[in-house]
Design a protein around this motif. Structure first.
Motif, PDB file in Angstrom:
ATOM      1  N   GLY A   7      53.885  61.320  61.688  1.00 13.89           N
ATOM      2  CA  GLY A   7      53.402  61.622  63.030  1.00 13.89           C
ATOM      3  C   GLY A   7      52.095  62.387  62.992  1.00 13.89           C
ATOM      4  N   ASP A  22      49.209  60.093  62.094  1.00 13.48           N
ATOM      5  CA  ASP A  22      48.784  59.284  63.241  1.00 13.48           C
ATOM      6  C   ASP A  22      47.985  60.132  64.221  1.00 13.48           C
ATOM      7  OD1 ASP A  22      50.043  57.206  62.119  1.00 13.48           O
ATOM      8  OD2 ASP A  22      51.774  57.189  63.465  1.00 13.48           O
ATOM      9  N   SER A  27      49.669  64.922  70.774  1.00 15.16           N
ATOM     10  CA  SER A  27      49.895  63.562  70.333  1.00 15.16           C
ATOM     11  C   SER A  27      51.207  63.444  69.558  1.00 15.16           C
ATOM     12  CB  SER A  27      48.703  63.113  69.494  1.00 15.16           C
ATOM     13  OG  SER A  27      49.029  61.993  68.751  1.00 15.16           O
ATOM     14  N   ASP A  51      55.212  61.148  70.185  1.00 16.10           N
ATOM     15  CA  ASP A  51      55.727  60.218  69.181  1.00 16.10           C
ATOM     16  C   ASP A  51      57.184  60.565  68.878  1.00 16.10           C
ATOM     17  OD1 ASP A  51      56.363  58.834  66.921  1.00 16.10           O
ATOM     18  OD2 ASP A  51      54.512  59.286  65.847  1.00 16.10           O
TER      19      ASP A  51
END
Lengths: 322, 298
Positions: B286, B289, B24, B28
């Motif tokens: 990041g 998130d 993930s 980003d």
């Protein structure tokens, strides 16, 4: 044919302190809220005892006491004739639980196999044995073993609750407290889960305490039902008694709230007001401010549980024979 | 049928929690930029620490009075200082100490925070009261002032600066761990563990710490930039590495008098501090998130 009492609860009372401010502590004038008031009942071996009541009636507190997580202020709880809290201390309490919210009852950081095997953590078992019983349990609750390495957030609500049931069963307990196990689920999945619980009860010879606010669900799974209102037990009896012949006005009110498939036959329930405050509970019978049949005596004296038939008891002055 | 097969393939290639977090982060862009800055910073630090003089363009300590205060050029990328030392080399040479100090401070703060915070939150009562009041005492001072005070008492030097920073840094982590523990201890899986007769110690290790950790790691990453900044502050006041050893903060201090005649001397060290701090902040965002995404079911 008299069955054995597995769990016996006598005169259980639980208070929660309200505020813990410095002045209250110093002046020893702490206010309490009586969450459970003199509750007595017993759970027979192999049966399902349903507990019905609205939110705030003390259902979950009762569950936590029966699990040995919190102690009552007074009263006695025995499990197979021995003090439940003593057994809890000795790690000999063969009780397990399934909680309401499957999202919070499974640790998001653990894989399914670690969640299910948790009750065996302190047992002397080899890894292979543990794995074998995890697989067996997952199959018994209708899950495939591929799920073992998944994390809870990869499961559906129904699967999560099945995992929670597998965890509750893995150590082969005698008694399981089901605290609203289906209320977070869709209706179709609720039915599947209830049938699974009934099937497992037969297979493992379990005794259930089934807590719910949903009268239909409780009637479906239970052998006997206890109705609690504002911390007091108002009626207890076999399911048939409570469905066909509800006596306590509160039980009648609850039954009337069950949605009927045919709107023509629906009983309209008038606004009966709010659940009473537990801080300043109404005098006498706690239900009297909402009761359509309230009499003078109801405001003064709290009714005792009266035997109506061999299986049916009610706490209401309307049925007081004396 | 097809779906079933797909599911099977998916389940055989299961990724662990942290692998999915990593994926993930890669998606980003800003976090990736942060990751790039942080990794280059760490890579350079390790490289310099291992190979030192062999790869630096100039000796960071040796003076060369024939080339003082030269502006940036292809020969001296960031110019030279009053003693003719190459600023670029000096900044590179200072990287390992900065990296080491900031990681030491954060890791020790996290360990102290995890142990004291989870105990305080889970056990409660007198233990909680004592731990929290001590934390309050430390938190009642502005962190930089407390750090300076402790560093002054201990005496200047890298090791003492790290100790001073840790001493001011840990209370936040205790608070954070305690707050998370208070939330976690009411959740169903802790109740279930109690029902299964796990001891408090087992519950903390098995359930509380793994669930506190994501929050702590996120906060720590965001916080590393802060430590670098504060350490630069300490060394600006001369409490870090001692001259002639190079240090980002002390370089700013030494150069500030030359802001008008030789602006490159104070500005480049300041820029390096800013870029590295921002890099950690971006990466921290990041990571936060990425962690929060993991808890949303599909």
């Amino acid at each position: 044919m008299k069955r054995l009492n597995l769990v016996e609860v006598t005169n259980l009372t639980k208070d929660f302190p309200l505020s813990r401010g410095l002045i209250e502590v110093l002046s020893r004038k702490r206010k309490f809220m009586r969450v459970l008031d003199n509750v007595s009942f017993s759970v027979l071996k192999g049966e399902t005892l349903g507990i019905v009541g609205e939110s705030g009636s003390g259902k979950t507190t009762l569950a936590r006491i029966l699990l040995g997580l919190i102690k009552p202020n007074s009263g006695k709880v025995t499990f197979m004739g021995e003090d439940l809290f003593k057994l809890r201390k000795l790690n000999k309490l063969e009780v397990q639980a399934v909680f309401q919210d499957p999202d919070s009852s499974l640790d998001p950081m653990l894989q399914v196999k670690d969640i299910v095997s948790e009750p065996l953590l302190n047992e002397k078992m080899s890894k292979e044995e543990v794995k074998k019983s995890v697989i067996e349990m997952l199959n018994r609750v209708g899950l495939s073993e591929e799920i073992m390495n998944r994390y809870p957030f990869e499961l559906s609500g129904g699967q999560k609750q099945r995992v929670a049931i597998a965890r509750a069963l893995i150590k082969k307990p005698k008694f399981i407290v089901l605290d609203e196990p289906t209320s977070a689920l869709d209706v179709s999945i609720q039915a599947q889960l209830l049938n699974l619980l009934i099937k497992l009860q037969e297979e493992f010879g379990l005794t259930y305490l089934f807590i719910s606010h949903n009268v239909n669900v409780v009637n479906y799974v239970s052998d006997r039902v206890a109705v609690i209102y504002a911390g007091q037990l108002v009626e207890i009896g076999a399911v048939d008694d409570l469905i066909n012949n509800p006596l306590h006005p509160y039980t009648k009110l609850l039954s009337a709230c069950v949605p009927h498939p045919n709107p023509e036959n629906r009983i309209t329930v008038k606004d009966f007001g709010e659940v009473p405050s537990l801080i300043n509970p109404p005098s006498g019978c706690r239900f009297h401010p909402r009761c359509p049949y309230a009499m003078e005596i109801c405001k003064k004296i709290s009714p005792k549980l009266e035997k109506i038939s061999e299986t049916h008891w009610v706490a209401c002055h309307l049925f007081n024979k004396r | 049928m097809k779906d079933n097969q797909k599911n099977k393939e998916k389940s055989t290639k299961r990724n662990t929690f942290y692998q999915r977090v990593a994926r993930s982060i890669i998606k980003d862009r800003l976090a990736l930029l942060g990751l790039f800055i942080v990794i280059s910073f760490l890579f350079i630090s390790i490289l310099i620490a291992l190979l030192g003089q062999y790869i630096l363009p100039y000796d960071p300590i040796k003076m060369d009075l024939s080339s003082t205060l030269l502006p940036p050029s292809s020969k001296h990328l960031f110019g030279t200082d009053r003693y003719g030392r190459d600023i670029f080399s000096r900044l590179l040479a200072a990287a390992p100490t900065d990296a080491l100090v900031s990681f030491e401070v954060i890791i020790f703060s996290m360990i102290i925070g995890l142990v004291l915070g989870t105990l305080s939150g889970y056990i409660g009562g007198a233990v909680d009261e004592v731990i929290m009041r001590v934390t309050d005492i430390f938190l009642s001072f502005p962190s930089i002032i407390l750090a300076i005070a402790i560093a002054v008492v201990l005496g200047p030097g890298v090791k003492n600066a790290a100790i001073a920073l840790t001493a001011t840094w840990w209370p936040t982590y205790v608070r954070l761990a305690r707050a998370e523990t208070l939330r976690i201890r009411t959740l169903g899986f802790v109740e279930a563990a109690k029902v299964s007769n796990l001891s408090s110690y087992q519950i903390i290790l098995r359930h509380v710490i793994p669930n506190v950790l994501p929050t702590m790691v996120t906060y720590a990453t965001l916080d590393l930039g802060g430590v670098i900044l504060t350490y630069a502050g300490l060394s600006y006041f001369g409490l870090g590495a001692q001259p002639p050893s190079p240090e980002w903060g002390s370089e700013v201090f030494a150069g500030q008098d030359y802001l008008v005649i030789a602006p490159w001397w104070p500005i480049f060290p300041g820029l390096v501090i800013a870029v590295v701090s921002i890099g950690f902040a971006l990466l921290g965002d990041g990571i936060r998130d990425a962690f929060s995404k993991q808890f949303v079911s599909k």
